[in-house]
Scaffold this active site. Structure first.
Site: not given
Length: 246
Positions: A14, A89, A154, A187
């Site tokens: 999204a 993703n 993570y 990023i």
């Protein structure tokens, strides 16, 4: 076009890198199914690609639940007949140092980033085995190669994902299914854009290119690995990080 009439499922589609990946695959001729937690959000993103009407759809699904993950794959097959590429993703963070990390911070990140990838891949692998072809692409991170302060949970998921990538490449290669990971560095996404300029500059300085990556840089890597140009690449972890970890 590299991916003409291929069908691609993108979790976490999204926004951010997921949405950029969708746009890249659409420009390469693919059909795209966006999977995310809220139907209204995937519909909004799908509607933003008005030039590709009929080639992009959204479905609400929770990758951490087996039935819901299966729903996402079945939706794609129902509308487009097949799933040729899965991009895992979807991912979250909940940072804290080891001695301060709460159990729910650990559990939530493990569930989305590791279990979710397992469930989506298990669902799509059965479909790809039937058609004797497919590509599975996993969103790793440089943190999954070198670790990072304050990200025990993570890092564990991304190290684990890289292990699953190599294992699945060995298991699924006999069915002409390729499995690879992409490991982004820093990023520039809507989330990182909100960071103080000083922090962004520090992130830039860690790159030998003195720059931050953009979502399209990751999308381009996915598109290459999904295409026949990468037909002999499997079980690899491709770093797209501007030289952060040289």
């Amino acid at each position: 076009m590299k991916l003409e009439n291929k069908t691609v499922v993108i979790t976490g589609g999204a926004r951010g890198i997921g949405a950029a990946t969708a746009e890249k695959f659409l420009t390469e001729g693919a059909n795209v199914v966006l999977v995310d937690l809220k139907q209204e959000e995937v519909d909004q993103t799908a509607d933003s690609f008005s030039a590709y009407e009929g080639k992009v759809l959204g479905v609400e699904a929770d990758v951490t639940k087996k039935d819901s993950a299966q729903k996402g794959i079945e939706f794609a097959v129902k509308h487009f007949g097949t799933v040729d590429v899965l991009v895992n993703n979807a991912g979250i963070t909940a940072d804290a140092q080891l001695l301060k990390m709460e159990e729910d911070q650990w559990d939530n990140v493990i569930n989305v980033n590791l279990k979710g990838v397992f469930l989506m891949t298990q669902a799509v692998a059965a479909q790809m085995k039937e058609q004797n072809s497919g590509v599975i692409l996993n969103a790793s991170s440089v943190v999954g190669l070198y670790g990072n302060f304050g990200q025990t949970n993570y890092a564990a998921t991304k190290f684990g994902m890289n292990g699953m990538t190599k294992t699945w490449a060995k298991e699924l290669g006999r069915y002409n299914i390729r499995v690879n990971s992409v490991a982004p560095g820093f990023i520039l996404t809507p989330m990182t854009e909100k960071m103080p300029e000083k922090v962004l500059n520090t992130m830039k300085e860690k790159s030998v290119l003195n720059d931050l990556g953009r979502p399209e840089d990751i999308a381009n890597a996915y598109a290459f690995l999904a295409s026949d140009e990468a037909r002999f690449i499997t079980g690899t972890v491709l770093s797209v990080d501007g030289g952060v970890v040289i």
